[in-house]
Design an enzyme around this catalytic site. Sequence first.
Site, short mmCIF file in Angstrom:
data_model
loop_
_atom_site.label_atom_id
_atom_site.label_comp_id
_atom_site.label_asym_id
_atom_site.label_seq_id
_atom_site.Cartn_x
_atom_site.Cartn_y
_atom_site.Cartn_z
N ASP A 135 4.79 -2.58 0.42
CA ASP A 135 3.49 -3.11 0.78
C ASP A 135 2.60 -1.89 1.00
O ASP A 135 3.11 -0.77 1.16
CB ASP A 135 3.59 -3.96 2.05
CG ASP A 135 2.31 -4.73 2.34
OD1 ASP A 135 1.54 -5.02 1.40
OD2 ASP A 135 2.07 -5.04 3.51
N ASP A 174 -0.45 -1.67 3.28
CA ASP A 174 -1.01 -1.51 4.62
C ASP A 174 0.07 -1.49 5.69
O ASP A 174 0.93 -2.37 5.74
CB ASP A 174 -2.02 -2.61 4.90
CG ASP A 174 -3.15 -2.62 3.87
OD1 ASP A 174 -3.45 -1.56 3.31
OD2 ASP A 174 -3.70 -3.71 3.60
#
Length: 133
Positions: free
Chosen positions: A14, A16
């Site tokens: 991912d 963030d």
Amino acid sequence: MSETIMANKAIFFDRDDTLIEDPGYISNPDQVSLLENVPETLSILKGMGYKLVVVSNQSGVARGIFTEETLGRIHKRLEQLLTEKGASLDRIYYCPYHPEGVIPKYRRESEMRKPNPGMLLAAGKDLDIDLKE
């Protein structure tokens, strides 16, 4: 004698709070800040032969917080910061869609939106990754 064709192995990230700090919806490339040890870790994994792939829901596009063009500049900044530290990613995939979006073009369900597998399937095809492994 048959020839064995080896597919690539990959690690999916991912974006963030995994690679960069997440102060909320990042809407400006100047907000991109790498988390500690990310470049070193990515370099080690790359050295082990892994394709490094980001898969990220970016509903801020559907919500009208930023455009896909701005998101492209944010991702270029991420890649630039990594390059400056001797690291790199193989590909960044994102899903701009959200069923509650305010931008009609992006207001919908999508196979690309996690937890659906669309971004993983696209990466598997594009980068010859054996997703079963």
